[in-house]
Design a protein around this motif. Structure first.
Motif, short mmCIF file in Angstrom:
data_model
loop_
_atom_site.label_atom_id
_atom_site.label_comp_id
_atom_site.label_asym_id
_atom_site.label_seq_id
_atom_site.Cartn_x
_atom_site.Cartn_y
_atom_site.Cartn_z
N VAL A 159 36.98 8.27 27.56
CA VAL A 159 36.48 7.18 26.73
C VAL A 159 35.22 7.59 25.98
O VAL A 159 35.14 7.44 24.75
CB VAL A 159 36.23 5.92 27.59
N TRP A 160 34.21 8.11 26.70
CA TRP A 160 32.95 8.35 26.01
C TRP A 160 33.01 9.57 25.08
O TRP A 160 32.24 9.66 24.12
CB TRP A 160 31.79 8.46 26.99
N MET A 163 35.82 7.98 22.05
CA MET A 163 35.71 6.66 21.44
C MET A 163 34.27 6.39 21.02
O MET A 163 33.36 7.13 21.35
CB MET A 163 36.19 5.57 22.42
N SER A 164 34.09 5.29 20.32
CA SER A 164 32.76 4.91 19.84
C SER A 164 31.89 4.41 20.99
O SER A 164 32.40 4.05 22.07
CB SER A 164 32.87 3.81 18.78
N THR A 165 30.59 4.36 20.74
CA THR A 165 29.67 3.82 21.74
C THR A 165 29.99 2.36 22.02
O THR A 165 29.93 1.91 23.17
CB THR A 165 28.21 3.96 21.26
N ASP A 166 30.33 1.59 20.99
CA ASP A 166 30.73 0.19 21.18
C ASP A 166 31.89 0.07 22.16
O ASP A 166 31.87 -0.76 23.08
CB ASP A 166 31.15 -0.43 19.84
N ALA A 167 32.90 0.90 21.97
CA ALA A 167 34.07 0.86 22.85
C ALA A 167 33.69 1.23 24.27
O ALA A 167 34.13 0.59 25.23
CB ALA A 167 35.15 1.81 22.32
N TRP A 168 32.83 2.24 24.42
CA TRP A 168 32.43 2.66 25.77
C TRP A 168 31.67 1.56 26.49
O TRP A 168 31.92 1.29 27.66
CB TRP A 168 31.57 3.92 25.70
N LYS A 170 31.81 -1.66 26.08
CA LYS A 170 32.72 -2.75 26.47
C LYS A 170 33.59 -2.36 27.66
O LYS A 170 33.80 -3.14 28.59
CB LYS A 170 33.59 -3.15 25.28
N ILE A 171 34.11 -1.15 27.64
CA ILE A 171 34.96 -0.69 28.74
C ILE A 171 34.15 -0.49 30.00
O ILE A 171 34.59 -0.83 31.10
CB ILE A 171 35.70 0.60 28.34
#
Length: 204
Positions: A159-160, A163-168, A170-171
């Motif tokens: 994930v990190w 994916m984007s920091t926003d996505a990380w 949230k997850i």
């Protein structure tokens, strides 16, 4: 061993989950901002990560004050947050805070795996008083949770890194905890036959 004092379960959940939720809300508020501290520019994510450290420590101090005890997992997690939060600030690099989750889950998996290789369940050592269960049940749960922690560590890395920091964020805040909680609830349901329950008093 110090006696565990009773605490309102809702307050306990607020103290345990509140810091993570606050980190998420603070990040949403300042994620687009840049802060200059001591002549160095820091992103909103790094500032939110640094603010998270004292919030977590205050929540743990209140929990310890109210209950008289902290779990080994809570103490270890707090140490990792402080350590990687410090590295994040020192190097001004958000990757340290993101990889913290992988290392925490990975170490949990390794520790449980070491116990399994020795024919022991370290999980039982930590949780047996809260949930008495036969040795066979603890070994089953330990094997499954060892694999689950390893999977979560790998998932966080994916994930990190991709994916984007926003996505990380949230997850990290909602995805991983929900998955782990659902997994544990499923395990406790499937291991009901291994739980130790008090036998009814026939003389009563």
């Amino acid at each position: 061993m110090s006696e565990i004092k009773p605490i309102n379960p809702i307050l306990k959940q607020v103290l345990e989950l509140g810091p993570t939720i606050l980190f998420f809300l603070i990040y949403l508020k300042i994620k687009e901002d840049v802060f200059v501290i001591g002549g160095t520019e820091y992103s909103g994510f790094i500032v939110a990560a640094l603010v998270f450290v004292p919030i977590l420590l205050v929540a743990m101090a209140i929990l310890w004050r109210l209950t008289g005890q902290l779990s080994r997992m809570q103490v270890f997690t707090a140490f990792m947050v402080i350590f990687f939060g410090g590295l994040t600030a020192w190097f001004n690099d958000e990757r340290f805070f993101k990889m913290k989750t992988s290392i925490v889950y990975g170490l949990f998996s390794v520790l449980l795996g070491i116990g399994l290789l020795r024919g022991q369940s370290y999980l039982a050592y930590v949780m047996n008083e809260m949930m008495p269960m036969r040795e066979e049940g603890w070994m089953i749960l330990t094997r499954r949770l060892c694999a689950m922690f390893a999977l979560l560590a790998v998932a966080n890395e994916v994930v990190w890194r991709s994916m984007s920091t926003d996505a990380w964020v949230k997850i990290e805040t909602f995805g991983f905890p929900v998955v782990l909680m659902a997994f544990l609830m499923w395990q406790f349901t499937t291991l009901q036959d291994h739980l130790i329950t008090e036998e009814p008093d026939e003389e009563a």
